[in-house]
Design an enzyme around this catalytic site. Structure first.
Site: not given
Length: 1931
Positions: A1068, A1275, A1540, A1751
């Protein structure tokens, strides 16, 4: 002669003392026979006078006739019991081949001899077969010249007919007699030559054709003939060349002591040395007294010993005789004889005939007793034999946990653990959780370099009840996975069938005191052999049965806790175990060994015993007796004679005589059982931990105890070092003595010894990582084992350390830690951390002993197919670069398409690695001559801005923990390790005049360790840590550093380059230049932002080029490596695609990557974008020259193409926008003229937000900018501040980033060759110090040992490496097939969501009317007042349904539209009429209604009186339902009571996010509501069932919703339980009472009760059902209505006890996987796999009820999105999983999509769009417009699933493709679409001509550019394999 026989047996016992042997795998031959007619006569008349029963002189030899005498088998067994091993059989040539030819044998005679041989083998007698003894066939006498050929043919016939039963052959037993039988016209020498030729031919035939039988062949010679035969080459073959051993007919003159030595001495002249078998021994002038016989025998042995003739056996017939009065037996057994001591006293007194010591213990004692301490403890520097096995061990109940997981039954240790009798009230329920950690454990074993892993199988995990009828498939799968994983890592599994954990169900039936358990064990063993034996080649039947017998049934300290030493332990348990073992061995031997070729043994434990007072004979005898009681109890029956040791039996008999009642009972084995037991092991497994001092018992007591029964007492030497266990003292020399004893007493060199358990514990209070005491223990004990092998010739073949990891240690719980790896039992993830002993043990394995390994320099694994000096482009990049096509290609991608996970793999030679750097991990900053670096100087300077003032002085201390780092790398399975070399560790002053050999040694060791483990070193020469001495002369601003860096690099190439094949010069450099010389944040802290970075970058580029050329010119040809540098960049995404932002994004990349890449990979110069911007801004700043230095033309040529590969470090992305920054002060950042930022929606990390999709784009940009160069990501990783081991965010990061790299490789053709994760372990993260953690391994920086522990991400990364990417699993492969013809296809809606007309025609108010009209309750203030206006649009809704082709339509009834106030006082006929019309319309269209009675819209009037919290609602609901049944029941045949109920109860009355919006009683209200909902459902079901079902014929049930939950970490028991709890609290809350037992799930009741009591309440907050209510509720269903949308990752979350809520009671937190596709709803991720899994869960949990999915669907947000690709993906994937569930035998009857059309989605209003039809709410007509998903769903319905494309086009799909044909009468529009414009045909024609002209110019231009392009480069494009492009990769 009785005494003589006794003496013979004693002599036979003593052969091991004399060292007489055959070889390592056959017993010494003691021969008798053959059968004679006289002998058979005597055997038939046992009461008459008889000759010795196995003596046969030359009286008439028995010729076999059928049937065989019935008494023969018993006779042969008695012969074998008398220690005779072999029996002579003389074949009659004339009777077998009456005609003299092998083609016509006498089959009856052949069969008879086979039966005779089989009878011998059954009795464990080996046949000694003589081909010819006396009578020759007539045909041979007529043709003497053909005798040799005839005999050879006969021999071949015999080998073929009997060879499978015979191991030792003799051609002739009496040559002289055969010579006399041949015709005398030939001379004697000629006849001898004929016989010699006959023998030689027979020998050659055997070697050529029958050698595979493994036998040996010889001829019997008179001893006097040997020397004569040797004189003639033609006959010498009878002595040495054509025999496998010499067989002698020997006579011995008893009164002439020199007679035998003289005869044997002649054999010494034979070279090479031969083995000798004395076929017959004739005694002359010998007395028959015992004294003379003793002298004779030992004289014989003395003669053999003195002449060093290797005698492998002899005929003992001459010595054998029993008194004629002996009627009880055909043989005199040793037990009938006088004692050994008496026999010894009767022996001769002369030294020459001293009696050999026959007690193995006495011999060991005498060998070692007089050793000095120095001699005893002398350390042996040597290595173990090649092939020696090193391993570690565990036991199932010690480590597995998962005690009730996946169908496992309880074991006796589970029962004991729950009785709170274990120290610390510990239980084995979770233990080390190895059941969930196969991958983790195998990774640790790899790191350890173990060659064998000894583990046990949990009987009750395979057979929960212990009975072998129904194996538990999930238990079997666990062991299959473990075994396969071991083998994949080249680790040999050693499987123990029984390690103390008997199934409790069998214990309840008597346990090991019952014969039934033996049969059950045999069934269990048979199953294991059959199931695992194809891979397991080392089996242990029982582990340490002494412990179970002694502690489990004797003292009661172990499970099952029975204290009955005299009866249970001795009489029953041990006896049953021995029989079970023997039967299992024979089962394997008979049925499995031929195919599987494995070995089966037993592991026995024993201490070593020394006499407390060596001078006291009684203590010596007590010590020996101790060993017989501990080891011989089991070893003697198996390895000696099938029965218990005589000392054991005699001692028990003596005790019982002394006491008024028996104190112990030792049962008898039958003769058959003895035969079964004897030899029933292929190896003796031995575990040993310590030694004892033993004395004879003091005082008379009849209280039964182990010591009392044994007549000894145990002591320890106080000088022996202690351990954490009171019973283990460190006595290393004991193991050597024990091994010698075992070898002499039991194995005798014939059976291998596997040392299967040795170790010591440390205590909880000790240092849990630095176990130096254990290292010393292992060091000393292993060395004693080495001595036993090398100095004592003990055949030890393995060393298995106890234990691999810490575990549950029985009565001591977790207080004693035996593990090489520490397990943190306080952490639910049970992390393992290597102790010092683990690294020591690895070093032992690597060295195979104690000599330092000679390092053989191996070449590193090569870097595959790297072309040299790739230069795709030699011209500069344009501005903006041509790589802008990347933004054009990707920036408009929809998020769904961008993020969709791709399945595939990388190239086979893909290089997987991890990274680190020297300063960040090595520590040892000033050790061994290392010089300081600029980072040393910086961190030691006050005010350095490093967090917490951290330094890298110690860091991870990798300099001193190389073994730990190598351990981790092996565990990870990486192929490469990227590390950097510390310049100042090699050259302390930075110059080659200061070479530090210690530093060089460190890197040599590291590199050698990597290469030896097939890990490629990837070496970075410079990773920011410049030697301070060089900084003192200006650092990188001084041009001399170019030469100094080159000198340093040259040294590294020269020193390490023979093994390092991948070099990086700089890491780098962008950050190095900017942070070090621009912003000044990093050392050397130069703050010069406008000039400094450019100057430094210039120097670095030239330094890199210099080093590259040095390698290229001096080393590449020989070393064949590659060299590059690591460059870094974020991806730059333009804020918009306007040209200025695209240019800005490109410029950002040119200023970061291009700064260094452009000179090196393109033309040797900086990118124009950089030169122009810096140059122009410099001019605007009134500078004479650009701040960016320039290269000369020569430098450009020198720099260009100085990299072989492209190394990329990347972590994140940036949004980029053009800007015009101020001119002054000059700065590198301002020169770029852009703004950059991160999107806040990207996942946050400690340093950069994660934006994985940028990786793919960046890789594509590199490809476009620099050509098809090999790319390595060197990296990539994520920093987190949380040090936890459960680093799920890191897993998500690597998962998504690697997947984007995979897309770039497979889909875009990027030449990606490798990926290295940053970082191997936590380290010093520069200015962040140790606060940010990047490691796959956690490092404890508070621990002086810097202990490393694998995180969850390490396990995940290993999985990716193992799979070489992310292949589509078998489970996730798309399934082509059809649903059943009667399968129901439906679409769903709900009244409030679509009807509107909220006050029309007398409708009453519902709670959702009230809720939606309350501010801040619904997004965008939306209401359902109009919704889709379905109340007025029945016809439109029908058209939408018909478009889909559904067979059913699920709708709900609005309670308040029928009963405005909720009661049946008034029925609103107008409302009812709407439903009548709707249902009639459906039926007329052949669509069946599925009617939901209640879908959340409770009448407000009922809510005003408490709603669902008021128990009266049960009756109101029943009344409402009855109205519907009465009025609509004749039309509706499918009813759903409630939709539900979980949402109604928890969201409506708990969270308050749904109507009625109650949230102030979250700990009680939801449960009261749920209670009433369940009762209301039950009452309505019973109403329909009792009153209406018979006449209406419908079905009725409830719809329950549930997500599926996966454990966040499947290897964490807490997470596994949390996931299970999540589903039970959501789905089970309502399903369990209705579908199972009328009551709530046990986990709900228990947790809510416990938390209620903890709050101070006196009862649970969860209401209870009465027994009558339970009965009424249970079974109230006709089907299971199921709504499902998504899956979550669940993990345990403990709430404070004072928090009272549903979530606190559940104790679960949930997250979602970042790789799962999003939807328009925050809670809904697309997870198709969960659908199949929860359907299977319903099947298993509720006994496979009929299931209708009522559903299932997905939402999006934003525009109409008519081309809804995400919904298409969802529907295809989920419905396909439903098809798979059908394949799994789930009783799935129907599927309903949610929803028919966009509608009011509760609290999100109209924002979330679930519809297959778009509803345009801006159009007053509210039109329903079908989306593409509607067509796809219609197609699925039409096709009843998914036709296989391989079968060709399907008619159902062709309908979909059909286009309507226009009628001829239809008017044709004069306007046409052209490039997005509506033009007339004339206008379009003109435009087309113009475009054609432009196209011609374009083609010419493209052709010219292509020519230039291909002239300078060659492009290779990787094409994705078709098999890896799943349906998911279409994006």
């Amino acid at each position: 002669m009785e005494l003589a026989w006794h003496l013979v047996l004693i002599v036979l016992l003593s052969f091991s003392c004399w060292g007489l042997d055959w070889d390592s795998d056959k017993n010494f031959i003691s021969a008798a026979g053959p059968l004679t007619n006289n002998l058979l006569h005597n055997l038939r008349d046992p009461l008459g006078n008889q000759d010795p029963p196995f003596v046969a002189e030359d009286e008439e030899i028995y010729v076999c006739r059928q049937p065989l005498p019935a008494f023969l088998p018993e006779y042969f067994r008695s012969v074998r019991a008398s220690m005779i091993t072999h029996y002579k059989v003389f074949l009659p040539w004339a009777q077998l081949l009456p005609e003299g030819i092998s083609e016509n044998p006498d089959k009856g005679t052949v069969l008879c001899y086979r039966q005779l041989l089989e009878a011998l083998k059954t009795a464990q007698l080996q046949p000694l077969v003589v081909l010819h003894h006396q009578t020759l066939p007539a045909s041979t006498l007529q043709r003497t010249e053909a005798f040799a050929d005839l005999f050879a043919a006969y021999a071949s016939f015999a080998f073929r007919s009997f060879g499978d039963l015979v191991e030792i052959w003799f051609t002739f037993s009496d040559l002289e007699r055969v010579i006399t039988k041949l015709p005398h016209q030939e001379s004697r020498s000629s006849r001898l030559q004929i016989l010699t030729d006959a023998h030689r031919k027979a020998y050659e035939i055997y070697q050529e054709k029958y050698a595979a039988q493994g036998g040996k062949l010889s001829v019997v010679l008179q001893a006097e003939m040997v020397s004569k035969l040797l004189l003639e080459p033609s006959t010498s073959v009878l002595v040495k060349d054509a025999v496998d051993f010499v067989s002698l007919d020997l006579s011995y003159e008893c009164h002439n002591e020199a007679d035998l030595p003289q005869k044997l001495s002649e054999l010494q002249t034979i070279e090479p040395k031969v083995k000798v078998f004395i076929f017959s021994l004739k005694l002359q002038n010998c007395l028959s007294t015992g004294n003379d016989i003793a002298q004779l025998l030992f004289g014989l042995l003395k003669a053999i010993n003195e002449d060093q003739v290797l005698v492998v056996g002899f005929d003992i017939s001459t010595f054998l005789s029993c008194p004629s009065s002996s009627k009880k037996s055909w043989a005199c057994s040793l037990s009938d004889s006088l004692t050994l001591q008496t026999a010894l006293q009767l022996g001769p007194d002369t030294a020459a005939y001293a009696w050999p010591p026959c007690s193995a213990y006495q011999r060991v004692w005498e060998a070692f007793a007089n050793q000095s301490k120095a001699e005893r403890d002398a350390f042996l520097q040597d290595v173990f034999p090649e092939g020696f096995l090193w391993g570690v061990s565990t036991g199932a109940f010690n480590v597995e946990g998962g005690w009730a997981e996946d169908g496992r039954g309880p074991s006796i240790w589970d029962r004991v653990g729950h009785q709170n009798t274990i120290k610390g009230q510990a239980t084995p329920e979770v233990a080390s959780d190895s059941y969930h950690k196969v991958d983790t454990d195998v990774a640790l074993l790899r790191g350890l370099q173990a060659q064998v892993y000894k583990f046990s199988i949990s009987w009750s995990r395979i057979f929960p009840t212990g009975q072998g009828h129904n194996p538990n498939p999930r238990g079997v799968a666990y062991y299959n996975k473990l075994i396969d994983s071991l083998l994949d890592s080249h680790i040999e599994p050693m499987a123990t069938l029984f390690h103390w954990d008997l199934p409790q169900a069998l214990q309840d039936r008597g346990g090991w005191q019952s014969e039934d358990v033996v049969d059950a064990f045999l069934d269990y063993a048979a199953f294991c052999f059959s199931t695992f034996g194809d891979r397991v080649k080392l089996w242990v039947t029982f582990h340490e049965p002494w412990v179970m017998s002694y502690a489990g049934y004797g003292t009661g300290q172990h499970a099952p806790g029975i204290s009955d030493p005299g009866v249970a332990s001795f009489k029953k348990v041990a006896h049953m175990v021995l029989k079970a073992h023997a039967k299992a061995w024979h089962l394997y031997n008979s049925h499995h060994r031929p195919q599987q070729q494995g070995r089966v043994g037993i592991v026995l434990n024993s201490d070593w015993a020394e006499p407390l007072s060596p001078e006291r004979p009684e203590d010596l005898r007590a010590a020996e007796r101790f060993l017989h009681f501990m080891l011989g109890w089991f070893a003697h029956p198996i390895f000696v004679d099938g029965d218990y040791p005589a000392a054991l039996r005699a001692q028990i008999q003596q005790m019982n005589k002394q006491c008024p009642s028996p104190v112990a009972q030792l049962p008898e084995f039958t003769e058959a059982e003895k035969q079964l037991l004897k030899g029933s092991a292929d190896f003796l497994g031995l575990s040993h931990y310590t030694s004892r001092l033993v004395s004879t018992a003091q005082g008379d007591t009849c209280i039964p105890s182990y010591d009392t029964i044994g007549g000894f007492s145990q002591h320890i030497d106080p000088m022996w070092p202690q351990t954490a266990s009171s019973w283990i003292r460190v006595v290393p020399w004991g193991i050597r003595r024990l091994l010698k004893f075992v070898s002499l007493e039991y194995t005798k060199g014939k059976v291998p010894i596997y040392l299967a358990g040795n170790g010591m514990p440390i205590g909880e209070s000790e240092d849990l990582i630095d176990d130096s005491l254990r290292v010393d223990y292992f060091n000393q004990y292993i060395n004693e084992v080495l001595k036993a092998i090398k100095e004592d010739s003990v055949a030890v073949q393995s060393y298995v350390a106890r234990s691999f990891i810490d575990g549950f240690e029985g009565p001591s719980g977790y207080s004693q830690r035996f593990g090489l790896y520490h397990v943190n039992f306080n952490d639910s993830s049970r992390p393992r951390t290597a102790r010092k002993s683990a690294y020591f043990f690895t070093s032992m394995i690597e060295k195979n002993g104690f000599l330092n390994k000679v390092v053989k320099r191996q070449s590193s694994p090569g870097i595959a197919n790297i072309p040299r000096k790739i230069r795709a482009f030699t011209f500069p990049s344009e501005v903006p670069s041509k790589a802008k096509v990347v933004w054009e290609k990707f920036s408009n991608q929809p998020k769904f398409e961008r993020d969709l996970f791709y399945h595939g793999t990388f190239r086979d030679d893909f290089l997987w690695g991890v990274s680190s750097s020297a300063y960040q991990i090595e520590g040892a900053w000033d050790a061994d001559g290392k010089g300081p670096s600029i980072w040393d100087n910086f961190t030691h300077t006050p005010g350095s801005n490093v967090k917490d003032n951290a330094t890298g002085d110690v860091a991870c201390d990798s300099y001193n923990h190389l073994d730990a780092d190598l351990n981790m790398l092996q565990a990870l399975k990486v192929k490469a390790y990227r590390f950097s070399i510390s310049w100042s560790r090699i050259f302390p002053t930075g110059r080659n005049t200061s070479v530090n050999t210690h530093g060089v040694d460190y890197y040599n060791k590291l590199i050698n360790g990597l290469v030896e483990n097939n890990i490629s070193p990837m070496v970075t020469l410079f990773h920011w840590d410049l030697p301070q001495a060089l900084q003192d002369i200006g650092g990188w601003e001084n041009p001399s550093l170019i030469d100094l860096f080159n000198s340093y690099a040259d040294f590294c190439f020269q020193t390490f380059g023979d093994r390092v094949k991948f070099w990086m010069t700089f890491n780098e450099p962008t950050y190095q230049a900017w942070l070090g010389y621009g912003s000044g944040e990093f050392p050397p802290n130069v703050n010069d932002p406008g000039w400094g970075p450019y100057r430094i970058g210039h120097t670095i580029i030239k330094a890199h080029a210099r080093v590259y050329h040095t390698y290229d010119e001096k080393y590449r040809q020989e070393q064949k490596g590659v060299i590059s540098l690591s460059l870094s960049s974020h991806w730059a995404e333009p804020q918009s695609l306007v040209p200025r932002d695209v240019e800005a994004a490109d410029r950002m990349l040119q200023f970061s990557l291009g700064w260094f890449a452009h000179p090196i990979f393109r033309n040797g110069d900086y990118p124009d974008a950089m030169k122009w911007k810096v140059g122009n801004r410099s001019e605007l700043q009134h500078l004479a020259t650009s701040r960016l230095p320039s290269f000369t033309e020569e430098e450009k040529r020198y720099i260009a193409a100085t990299a072989d590969v492209f190394c990329l470090n990347t972590y994140s992305s940036r949004i980029v926008q053009h800007t015009t920054p101020r001119l002054n002060p000059p700065s590198y950042t301002s020169d770029q003229e852009l703004l950059e930022w991160e999107d806040t929606s990207w996942p946050a990390t400690a340093m950069n937000r994660a934006a994985a999709w940028g990786t793919r784009r960046l890789l594509n940009w590199i490809k476009e900018e620099y050509g098809d160069i090999p790319v390595y990501i060197t990296e990539n990783g994520v920093g987190l501040t949380d040090p936890e081991l459960e680093d799920t965010d890191r897993i998500f990061y690597h998962k998504t980033y690697i997947n984007e790299a995979l897309k770039a490789y497979r889909l875009d053709g990027v030449n990606l060759r490798g990926y290295a994760a940053w970082s191997l372990m936590d380290n010093f993260e520069w200015l962040n110090g140790y606060t940010v953690k990047f490691g796959l391994y956690h490092v404890d920086f508070n621990d002086v040992n810097r202990s490393r522990t694998a995180r969850a991400s390490a396990r995940y990364y290993t999985e990716v490496i193992t799979n070489n990417g992310m292949p589509l699993s078998k489970e996730d492969e798309f399934l082509y097939g059809q649903f059943p013809k009667d399968f129901i296809w439906s679409a769903a809606t709900a009244a409030y969501q679509i009807e509107g007309a909220w006050r029309a025609d007398g409708k009453g108010l519902s709670i959702w009317d009230t809720f939606s009209h309350t501010p801040l309750k619904v997004e965008n203030n939306d209401t359902g007042d109009v919704a889709c206006d379905s109340y007025h649009k029945i016809a439109e809704d029908l058209v939408a349904l018909q478009t889909l082709g559904v067979t059913h339509y699920r709708l709900s009834i609005s309670w308040t539209r029928i009963l405005p106030d909720g009661t049946n006082k008034y029925v609103n006929e107008a409302g009812l009429n709407y439903y009548v019309r709707l249902i009639d319309t459906l039926l007329a269209a052949n669509i069946q209604p599925q009617v939901t009675i209640y879908h959340w819209d409770l009448p407000q009037a009922l809510q005003d009186v408490g709603g669902w919290e008021n128990e009266t609602i049960v009756q109101r609901f029943k009344e409402y339902a009855e109205v519907l049944f009465q009025r609509l029941g004749d039309k509706v045949k499918f009813w759903i009571t409630l939709n539900e109920p979980y949402v109604v109860a928890n969201q409506g009355y708990g969270y308050g996010t749904a109507a009625p919006g109650i949230s102030f009683r979250p700990g009680t209200a939801p449960y009261i509501v749920g209670h009433n909902l369940i009762k209301a459902h039950a009452e309505v079901w019973h109403l329909y069932n009792d009153v209406y079902r018979a006449r209406q014929g419908g079905i009725i049930s409830i719809t329950i919703s549930s997500d599926w939950a996966e454990p966040r970490d499947p290897s964490n028991q807490e997470d596994v339980e949390a996931a299970r709890r999540y589903v039970q609290f959501m789905g089970g809350w309502f399903a369990h009472p209705i579908f199972k037992n009328g009551d709530y799930p046990e986990v709900m009741k228990t947790r809510i009760r416990d938390r209620s009591l903890a709050e101070g309440l006196n009862k649970s907050r969860l209401p209870e059902f009465t027994e009558s209510e339970k009965r009424r509720i249970n079974g109230t269903y006709d089907f299971f209505g199921f709504n499902h949308y998504t899956t979550v990752l669940a993990y345990n979350l403990n709430y404070a006890s004072w928090i009272s809520s549903f979530d606190a009671d559940r104790g679960v937190a949930s997250i979602t996987d970042r790789s799962w596709p999003d939807s328009g709803s925050f809670w809904l991720k697309m997870t198709p796999f969960g659908f199949r899994r929860i359907l299977n869960w319903l099947k298993e949990e509720y006994n496979n009820p009929p299931i209708y999915v009522t559903e299932n669907g997905v939402s999006h947000r934003g525009e109409a999105n008519l081309n809804d690709t995400s919904r298409i993906y969802y529907l295809r994937s989920y419905i396909n999983e439903a098809l798979k569930a059908l394949q799994d035998k789930v009783d799935l009857r129907g599927y309903t999509v949610w929803t028919l059309m966009d509608n009011f989605e509760w609290a999100t209003g109209f924002s979330d769009k679930f519809g297959l039809h778009f509803v345009n709410y801006t159009d007053p007509a509210l039109p329903r417009i079908p989306r593409e998903s509607a067509k796809v769903y219609a197609s699925i319905i039409r096709c009843r699933g998914f036709p296989d494309p391989a079968a060709g086009p399907h008619a159902c799909l062709q309908q979909e493709d059909a286009e309507p044909t226009a009628s001829p009468a239809s008017p044709v529009s004069q306007k046409i679409q052209f490039l997005g414009l509506r033009l007339s045909t004339t206008e379009a024609q003109t435009a087309l001509n113009v475009l054609f002209a432009f196209m011609l110019l374009g083609v010419c231009g493209v052709a010219f550019l292509s020519y230039k392009y291909f002239k300078h480069s060659k492009q290779k494009h990787t094409q994705p394999g078709e098999h890896e492009l799943s349906h998911r990769s279409s994006f």
